[in-house]
Write a protein that holds these residues in place. Structure first.
Motif, PDB file in Angstrom:
ATOM      1  N   GLY A 147      46.051  41.175  41.825  1.00  0.00           N
ATOM      2  CA  GLY A 147      44.791  41.783  42.224  1.00  0.00           C
ATOM      3  C   GLY A 147      43.708  41.538  41.205  1.00  0.00           C
ATOM      4  N   HIS A 148      42.527  41.172  41.687  1.00  0.00           N
ATOM      5  CA  HIS A 148      41.393  40.906  40.790  1.00  0.00           C
ATOM      6  C   HIS A 148      40.331  41.978  40.958  1.00  0.00           C
ATOM      7  N   GLY A 149      39.804  42.501  39.857  1.00  0.00           N
ATOM      8  CA  GLY A 149      38.724  43.474  39.919  1.00  0.00           C
ATOM      9  C   GLY A 149      39.128  44.695  40.726  1.00  0.00           C
ATOM     10  N   LEU A 171      47.434  42.051  37.229  1.00  0.00           N
ATOM     11  CA  LEU A 171      46.104  42.623  37.450  1.00  0.00           C
ATOM     12  C   LEU A 171      45.102  41.889  36.580  1.00  0.00           C
ATOM     13  N   ILE A 172      44.139  41.243  37.203  1.00  0.00           N
ATOM     14  CA  ILE A 172      43.139  40.442  36.484  1.00  0.00           C
ATOM     15  C   ILE A 172      41.849  41.241  36.384  1.00  0.00           C
ATOM     16  N   SER A 173      41.455  41.568  35.157  1.00  0.00           N
ATOM     17  CA  SER A 173      40.240  42.361  34.926  1.00  0.00           C
ATOM     18  C   SER A 173      40.163  43.537  35.889  1.00  0.00           C
ATOM     19  N   PRO A 174      41.180  44.410  35.877  1.00  0.00           N
ATOM     20  CA  PRO A 174      41.232  45.492  36.866  1.00  0.00           C
ATOM     21  C   PRO A 174      40.047  46.443  36.759  1.00  0.00           C
ATOM     22  N   LEU A 269      45.668  40.915  32.770  1.00  0.00           N
ATOM     23  CA  LEU A 269      44.949  39.785  32.193  1.00  0.00           C
ATOM     24  C   LEU A 269      43.468  40.143  32.111  1.00  0.00           C
ATOM     25  N   ARG A 270      42.879  39.857  30.971  1.00  0.00           N
ATOM     26  CA  ARG A 270      41.458  40.163  30.786  1.00  0.00           C
ATOM     27  C   ARG A 270      40.787  39.002  30.066  1.00  0.00           C
ATOM     28  N   GLY A 271      39.705  38.477  30.662  1.00  0.00           N
ATOM     29  CA  GLY A 271      38.927  37.453  29.985  1.00  0.00           C
ATOM     30  C   GLY A 271      38.259  38.035  28.744  1.00  0.00           C
ATOM     31  N   GLU A 272      38.295  37.309  27.655  1.00  0.00           N
ATOM     32  CA  GLU A 272      37.723  37.828  26.411  1.00  0.00           C
ATOM     33  C   GLU A 272      36.221  38.081  26.512  1.00  0.00           C
TER      34      GLU A 272
END
Length: 326
Positions: A147-149, A171-174, A269-272
């Motif tokens: 899941g993104h956002g 979970l990408i940048s939840p 996962l979180r973009g810096e």
């Protein structure tokens, strides 16, 4: 004292002038969009759809795409609050299938090429219910849910209510506790102004491309072909009104409180360079799970799957039990 009074009077007049100017711009925009929107929204759900299929759920067509063999481990990709829906996974889906995964990407209700509903029914549990029915019809169980956002909230609510579908989660940048601002909800209550703002920012209008580039660290990751394809669903009849209804839909989820009962593994996962999900927010969310880890993705913003698709794919395949070849 007199000088202070003069200063306050001046500031008050300045604020009033700014408010009048802003309201005038909104009214002009609303008038323009009221005239222009019927010429902008002319497409049906099928126009520009990239080769997927529709499943009728609760008498509404829900669009989805699949890649790879059904005999392979299943990964389900759930987008966030983007009008193009599952197209945000275009840089990932085929590569994940090539790595040996069965990939399913769905357009949630009101997004992509799924049905537009012009009533305030867009709650987290409503999206979860649609996703659960689709996965049930596709005979999916114990899949890797990505899941993104705000799509991370859909994935988590599914894990709470229908855990049989979820083996583990990425979970990408939840963004699970995001609520629309009071100002936006007030603007959304006025139909003409609400549709005008939605069109301008979220549905293909003059600020839409700028809003998209804020999601990535490198705007060059959005090729012209993607932007054209992503804008296409914004032309589906009823899109602006559906997006306005999302702002008026009342929250009905039980997150994050219900997370404490989840036992499946989770990777966050979180973009810096993410402007939406901070490192502290990611760590706070991870602390609610019994088995969770947080990974930072260098050179990535909020949409890490677009900035760094190879790195994100590697984490997804590893979560699904497959290692990518070097």
């Amino acid at each position: 004292m007199k000088a202070l009074f003069v200063l306050l009077h001046y500031l008050g007049n300045t604020v009033l002038a700014v408010l009048v100017f802003a309201l005038s711009l909104l009214l002009l925009l609303a008038g323009y969009v009221a005239f222009y929107l019927p010429m902008w929204e002319t497409a049906g759900l099928e126009e520009g759809a990239p080769g997927g299929a529709w499943m009728w759920i609760e008498e509404r067509p829900i669009y989805y795409r699949t890649w790879g063999s059904q005999d392979d481990p299943t990964v389900v990709l759930v987008h966030g609050d983007v009008v193009e829906g599952s197209r945000i996974w275009d840089a990932n889906a085929a590569a994940l299938a090539d790595a040996g995964l069965h990939v399913i990407a769905v357009d949630l209700l009101g997004y992509g090429h799924s049905e537009r509903v012009t009533e305030p029914i867009y709650t987290l549990r409503a999206h979860t219910g649609v996703l659960a029915q689709l996965l049930n019809e596709l005979r999916v169980s114990e899949a890797t849910l990505v899941g993104h956002g705000q799509g991370a909230g859909v994935v988590l609510q599914l894990a709470v209510e229908q855990p049989q579908f979820v083996g583990n989660m990425v979970l990408i940048s939840p963004d699970i506790d995001s609520r629309d601002s009071l100002l936006w909800r007030l603007l959304a209550r006025e139909p003409h102004i609400g549709r005008a703002v939605v069109w301008a920012v979220e549905s293909g209008g003059p600020l839409w491309k700028w809003q998209r580039t804020q999601m990535v660290a490198d705007a060059g990751r959005y090729p012209a072909e993607y932007m054209d394809a992503a804008r296409q669903p914004a032309r589906i009849v009823g899109t602006a009104e559906s997006l306005r209804m999302m702002a008026l839909s009342q929250p009905d989820d039980n997150l994050p409180e219900a997370i404490d009962g989840l036992g499946m593994p989770v990777i966050i996962l979180r973009g810096e360079q993410d402007r939406t999900c901070s490192e502290q927010q990611a760590q706070d969310l991870a602390s609610l799970f019994s088995d969770a880890s947080v990974l930072a993705i260098p050179g990535a913003g909020h949409a890490a799957q677009i900035d760094q698709p190879g790195r994100v794919n590697a984490e997804i395949t590893q979560a699904a039990g497959i290692a990518l070849a070097d």
